[in-house]
Motif scaffolding. Structure first.
Motif, mmCIF file in Angstrom:
data_model
loop_
_atom_site.group_PDB
_atom_site.id
_atom_site.type_symbol
_atom_site.label_atom_id
_atom_site.label_comp_id
_atom_site.label_asym_id
_atom_site.label_seq_id
_atom_site.Cartn_x
_atom_site.Cartn_y
_atom_site.Cartn_z
ATOM 1 N N LYS A 37 50.931 28.594 99.477
ATOM 2 C CA LYS A 37 50.935 29.997 99.933
ATOM 3 C C LYS A 37 49.865 30.787 99.423
ATOM 4 O O LYS A 37 49.413 31.102 99.639
ATOM 5 C CB LYS A 37 52.306 30.247 100.137
ATOM 6 N N LYS A 38 50.035 30.249 97.785
ATOM 7 C CA LYS A 38 49.530 31.583 96.950
ATOM 8 C C LYS A 38 48.379 30.112 95.802
ATOM 9 O O LYS A 38 49.322 29.149 95.757
ATOM 10 C CB LYS A 38 49.764 32.070 95.887
ATOM 11 N N ARG A 39 47.568 30.117 95.468
ATOM 12 C CA ARG A 39 47.046 29.681 94.196
ATOM 13 C C ARG A 39 47.323 30.520 92.637
ATOM 14 O O ARG A 39 47.572 31.532 93.216
ATOM 15 C CB ARG A 39 45.847 29.604 93.947
ATOM 16 N N VAL A 40 47.874 29.650 91.703
ATOM 17 C CA VAL A 40 48.252 30.509 90.299
ATOM 18 C C VAL A 40 46.980 31.345 90.141
ATOM 19 O O VAL A 40 45.694 30.778 90.147
ATOM 20 C CB VAL A 40 48.660 29.536 89.567
ATOM 21 N N SER A 41 47.038 32.257 89.792
ATOM 22 C CA SER A 41 45.932 32.905 89.527
ATOM 23 C C SER A 41 44.966 32.773 88.103
ATOM 24 O O SER A 41 46.465 32.209 87.414
ATOM 25 C CB SER A 41 45.617 34.547 89.718
ATOM 26 N N PRO A 42 43.526 32.253 88.256
ATOM 27 C CA PRO A 42 43.464 32.032 86.283
ATOM 28 C C PRO A 42 44.351 32.492 85.410
ATOM 29 O O PRO A 42 44.494 31.846 84.039
ATOM 30 C CB PRO A 42 42.499 32.377 85.928
ATOM 31 N N VAL A 56 53.455 21.029 81.279
ATOM 32 C CA VAL A 56 52.068 21.862 82.388
ATOM 33 C C VAL A 56 50.972 21.749 81.470
ATOM 34 O O VAL A 56 50.981 23.000 80.964
ATOM 35 C CB VAL A 56 52.415 22.416 83.451
ATOM 36 N N LYS A 57 49.704 21.054 82.038
ATOM 37 C CA LYS A 57 48.420 21.322 81.385
ATOM 38 C C LYS A 57 47.771 22.641 82.258
ATOM 39 O O LYS A 57 48.269 22.229 83.361
ATOM 40 C CB LYS A 57 47.930 20.065 81.265
ATOM 41 N N ALA A 58 46.947 22.974 82.275
ATOM 42 C CA ALA A 58 46.070 24.302 82.612
ATOM 43 C C ALA A 58 45.352 23.655 83.191
ATOM 44 O O ALA A 58 45.693 24.008 84.850
ATOM 45 C CB ALA A 58 45.200 24.527 81.150
ATOM 46 N N TYR A 59 44.702 21.604 83.992
ATOM 47 C CA TYR A 59 43.693 21.663 84.008
ATOM 48 C C TYR A 59 44.875 20.883 85.377
ATOM 49 O O TYR A 59 44.236 20.738 86.267
ATOM 50 C CB TYR A 59 42.534 20.424 83.476
ATOM 51 N N GLU A 60 46.262 20.916 85.219
ATOM 52 C CA GLU A 60 46.644 20.042 86.764
ATOM 53 C C GLU A 60 46.918 21.527 87.425
ATOM 54 O O GLU A 60 46.839 21.156 88.350
ATOM 55 C CB GLU A 60 48.266 19.582 85.969
ATOM 56 N N ILE A 61 47.037 22.397 86.770
ATOM 57 C CA ILE A 61 47.585 23.630 87.642
ATOM 58 C C ILE A 61 46.538 23.797 88.384
ATOM 59 O O ILE A 61 46.816 24.799 89.457
ATOM 60 C CB ILE A 61 47.656 25.162 86.547
ATOM 61 N N ARG A 62 45.322 24.470 87.762
ATOM 62 C CA ARG A 62 44.388 24.333 89.100
ATOM 63 C C ARG A 62 42.860 23.559 87.962
ATOM 64 O O ARG A 62 41.993 23.516 87.386
ATOM 65 C CB ARG A 62 43.690 25.748 88.224
ATOM 66 N N PRO A 63 43.819 22.068 89.214
ATOM 67 C CA PRO A 63 41.798 21.260 88.532
ATOM 68 C C PRO A 63 40.587 21.813 89.412
ATOM 69 O O PRO A 63 39.894 21.275 88.964
ATOM 70 C CB PRO A 63 43.059 19.779 89.225
ATOM 71 N N ASP A 64 41.177 22.245 90.429
ATOM 72 C CA ASP A 64 39.328 23.108 90.736
ATOM 73 C C ASP A 64 39.136 24.252 89.995
ATOM 74 O O ASP A 64 37.874 24.066 90.776
ATOM 75 C CB ASP A 64 40.152 23.981 92.503
ATOM 76 N N PRO A 66 36.887 23.031 86.683
ATOM 77 C CA PRO A 66 36.838 22.249 85.492
ATOM 78 C C PRO A 66 36.101 23.279 84.876
ATOM 79 O O PRO A 66 36.215 22.554 82.780
ATOM 80 C CB PRO A 66 36.301 20.983 86.102
ATOM 81 N N LYS A 67 35.209 23.955 84.475
ATOM 82 C CA LYS A 67 35.034 25.328 84.053
ATOM 83 C C LYS A 67 35.798 26.028 82.670
ATOM 84 O O LYS A 67 36.454 25.971 81.887
ATOM 85 C CB LYS A 67 34.245 25.747 84.513
ATOM 86 N N LEU A 68 36.602 26.511 83.832
ATOM 87 C CA LEU A 68 37.780 27.091 83.241
ATOM 88 C C LEU A 68 39.254 26.378 82.430
ATOM 89 O O LEU A 68 39.610 26.593 81.499
ATOM 90 C CB LEU A 68 38.016 28.191 83.888
ATOM 91 N N PHE A 69 39.241 25.472 82.960
ATOM 92 C CA PHE A 69 40.400 24.357 82.554
ATOM 93 C C PHE A 69 39.961 22.720 82.596
ATOM 94 O O PHE A 69 40.771 22.216 83.387
ATOM 95 C CB PHE A 69 41.275 24.491 83.384
ATOM 96 N N PRO A 70 38.830 22.420 81.687
ATOM 97 C CA PRO A 70 38.724 20.653 81.550
ATOM 98 C C PRO A 70 39.997 19.973 81.885
ATOM 99 O O PRO A 70 40.747 20.002 80.584
ATOM 100 C CB PRO A 70 37.352 20.886 80.517
ATOM 101 N N HIS A 71 39.469 18.506 82.005
ATOM 102 C CA HIS A 71 40.359 17.548 81.752
ATOM 103 C C HIS A 71 39.783 16.946 80.379
ATOM 104 O O HIS A 71 38.875 16.694 80.066
ATOM 105 C CB HIS A 71 40.599 16.641 83.312
ATOM 106 N N PRO A 72 41.083 16.852 79.805
ATOM 107 C CA PRO A 72 40.929 17.068 78.267
ATOM 108 C C PRO A 72 39.608 14.990 78.373
ATOM 109 O O PRO A 72 38.982 15.043 77.361
ATOM 110 C CB PRO A 72 41.869 16.168 77.744
ATOM 111 N N GLU A 73 39.824 14.231 79.072
ATOM 112 C CA GLU A 73 39.002 12.762 79.283
ATOM 113 C C GLU A 73 37.619 12.954 80.381
ATOM 114 O O GLU A 73 36.376 12.570 80.004
ATOM 115 C CB GLU A 73 39.708 12.378 80.507
ATOM 116 N N ARG A 74 37.773 14.129 80.451
ATOM 117 C CA ARG A 74 36.800 14.101 81.571
ATOM 118 C C ARG A 74 35.187 15.127 80.740
ATOM 119 O O ARG A 74 33.832 16.232 80.567
ATOM 120 C CB ARG A 74 36.848 15.042 82.607
ATOM 121 N N ALA A 75 35.882 16.032 79.659
ATOM 122 C CA ALA A 75 35.990 17.378 78.997
ATOM 123 C C ALA A 75 34.184 16.622 77.717
ATOM 124 O O ALA A 75 33.326 17.932 77.289
ATOM 125 C CB ALA A 75 36.520 17.870 78.149
ATOM 126 N N ALA A 76 34.447 15.742 77.734
ATOM 127 C CA ALA A 76 33.476 15.293 76.369
ATOM 128 C C ALA A 76 31.786 15.023 76.690
ATOM 129 O O ALA A 76 31.851 14.761 78.015
ATOM 130 C CB ALA A 76 33.991 13.207 75.856
#
Length: 76
Positions: A37-42, A56-64, A66-76
């Motif tokens: 019903k709501k997204r977790v605020s950053p 629980v990882k930050a990128y899992e909570i807000r995958p939308d 990616p600049k704020l919470f980069p996925h470790p495998e895609r961050a490189a």
């Protein structure tokens, strides 16, 4: 549809109320996250990560955000 990431956070912490207390929000707020019903605020993402001891990882909570919470495998 249930938010699996928030569900995992609730299971790790023990209850919606405990997660709410750890993050500094109300239990109904956690219910809204759980039921999409709501997204977790950053601002609350790192508190959830801390409350779950990193299970629980930050990128899992807000995958939308990616600049704020980069996925470790895609961050490189």
């Amino acid at each position: 549809m249930v938010n699996k990431v928030i569900q995992k956070a609730i299971l790790v912490v023990g209850s919606q109320k405990k997660l709410a207390n750890a993050v500094g929000v109300s239990q109904p707020n956690v219910w809204c996250w759980l039921h999409n019903k709501k997204r977790v605020s950053p601002e609350n993402v790192s508190a959830i990560v801390d409350a779950t001891d990193g299970k629980v990882k930050a990128y899992e909570i807000r995958p939308d955000l990616p600049k704020l919470f980069p996925h470790p495998e895609r961050a490189a």
